[in-house]
Design an enzyme around this catalytic site. Structure first.
Site, PDB file in Angstrom:
ATOM      1  N   GLN A  89      -5.139  -1.584   9.495  1.00 58.62           N
ATOM      2  CA  GLN A  89      -4.853  -2.879   8.874  1.00 58.62           C
ATOM      3  C   GLN A  89      -5.408  -4.014   9.751  1.00 58.62           C
ATOM      4  O   GLN A  89      -5.059  -4.124  10.930  1.00 58.62           O
ATOM      5  CB  GLN A  89      -3.332  -3.033   8.668  1.00 58.62           C
ATOM      6  N   ASP A 100     -11.240   2.529   3.857  1.00 55.94           N
ATOM      7  CA  ASP A 100     -11.574   1.115   3.666  1.00 55.94           C
ATOM      8  C   ASP A 100     -13.090   0.923   3.525  1.00 55.94           C
ATOM      9  O   ASP A 100     -13.539  -0.160   3.162  1.00 55.94           O
ATOM     10  CB  ASP A 100     -11.066   0.276   4.855  1.00 55.94           C
ATOM     11  N   LYS A 132       0.842  -1.209   0.000  1.00 56.33           N
ATOM     12  CA  LYS A 132       0.000   0.000   0.000  1.00 56.33           C
ATOM     13  C   LYS A 132       0.871   1.251   0.000  1.00 56.33           C
ATOM     14  O   LYS A 132       0.596   2.220  -0.702  1.00 56.33           O
ATOM     15  CB  LYS A 132      -0.957  -0.029   1.201  1.00 56.33           C
TER      16      LYS A 132
END
Ligand code: NAD
Length: 290
Positions: A100, A123, A56
């Protein structure tokens, strides 16, 4: 070897998206004389998570987004994570925040995700964004900020669209009902005018349903679970699965078999995977435009 199905090249499609994003990010950075920022919160030493975060960060670099990785100790308390997220919520240099997953067991994922400012929730996991997706909204009615849709499902939709096939009125079958993939992608396909069937571990006679699928999205997490005879001739098959076996990565679909039957099919790796990161970058840009 018969080369029937057309391979949907997620690597190529995601690269095109990233090229477009790079220009838009550049324009944004020039206009605002600042750099779009993405904060990544990584707790603990999970190997796979570390690889995902590295990828990422690399992708952010490629498009001109500044990434800030917060590596936290496995034993960090919920209070400490909470205060970091609050700080990031209030930091004007941070446009997107990514937690994460998975988090260590002592941290409640739902509670932690709920702390993220929905307008920075790149997200798309916050309940505010999930509700927006469910209602088919693109802008929040309360805050007037963009609703951020989850990355993997958004990537799947881009791959389906890339085939150039018409989507409206098609029978889409989604296997898997997770909050991360199955449920949101089903809602997106519904918004696009598909008739949607969601299958899961309790579904009876799965093949009879998959064989009716014009669009088959498979997100189970079982190596090559979908055999060629479960696929409808001429369909679009999107394989979300990532299954590691003896050093190799396999999808949930038996690619060699399904490729003989489907018209379009994604490979694993090189299908959905790269799209997830491209959509994360796209969401970060979107979040900066509020
Ligand atoms: P999950 O474990 O949360 O959900 C799996 C789903 O599969 C469940 O809803 C379950 O009901 C269903 N299922 C299990 N066994 C089944 C069976 N025998 N028949 C029908 N349905 C069955 O998983 P997830 O987070 O949705 O991920 C699914 C897969 O996609 C995993 O392999 C994961 O690694 C992969 N994934 C890939 C990406 C990517 O970027 N490519 C992103 C997210 C997840």
């Amino acid at each position: 070897m018969n080369t029937k199905g057309i391979i949907i090249d997620g690597k190529l499609i995601s690269q095109k998206i990233k090229d477009e994003l790079r220009l838009k990010v550049q324009q944004h950075n020039n206009k605002h004389d600042t750099q779009i920022g993405l904060a990544v919160v990584l707790v603990g030493e999970n190997q796979a998570s570390q690889v995902y975060v590295r990828n990422k960060v690399k992708a952010c670099d490629q498009v001109g987004i500044k990434s800030f990785v917060h590596k936290l100790d496995e034993t960090i308390s919920a209070d400490e994570v909470t205060s970091l997220i609050k700080e990031l919520n209030n930091n004007p240099n941070i446009n997107g925040i990514l937690i994460q997953l998975p988090l260590p067991k002592h941290l409640n994922e739902d509670k932690i995700l709920a702390l993220v400012d929905p307008s920075k929730d790149v997200d798309g996991f916050h309940i505010h964004n999930a509700a927006g997706l469910f209602l088919g909204h693109h802008i929040s009615q309360s805050t007037q900020t963009p609703i951020l849709y989850p990355c993997t499902p958004s990537g799947i939709i881009e791959l389906v669209k890339s085939t150039g096939e018409s989507i409206e009125g098609k029978h889409a079958v989604v296997i898997g009902r997770s909050n991360i993939v199955g449920k949101p992608v089903a809602m997106m396909l519904l918004s696009l005018g598909c008739t949607v069937t969601i299958c899961h571990s309790k579904t009876k006679d799965l093949p009879s349903i998959t064989k009716q699928a014009d669009i088959l999205v498979v997100a189970i997490g079982r190596k090559e679970f979908i055999s060629g005879d479960m696929v409808k001739p001429g369909s679009i098959v999107i394989d979300v699965g990532i299954n590691r076996h003896e050093g190799k990565i396999y999808g949930d679909v038996n690619f060699d078999q399904a490729k003989q039957i489907a018209k379009h099919i994604t490979p694993v790796p090189g299908g959905v995977g790269p799209m997830t990161i491209a959509m994360l970058l796209s969401n970060t840009l979107k979040a900066s435009e509020k």
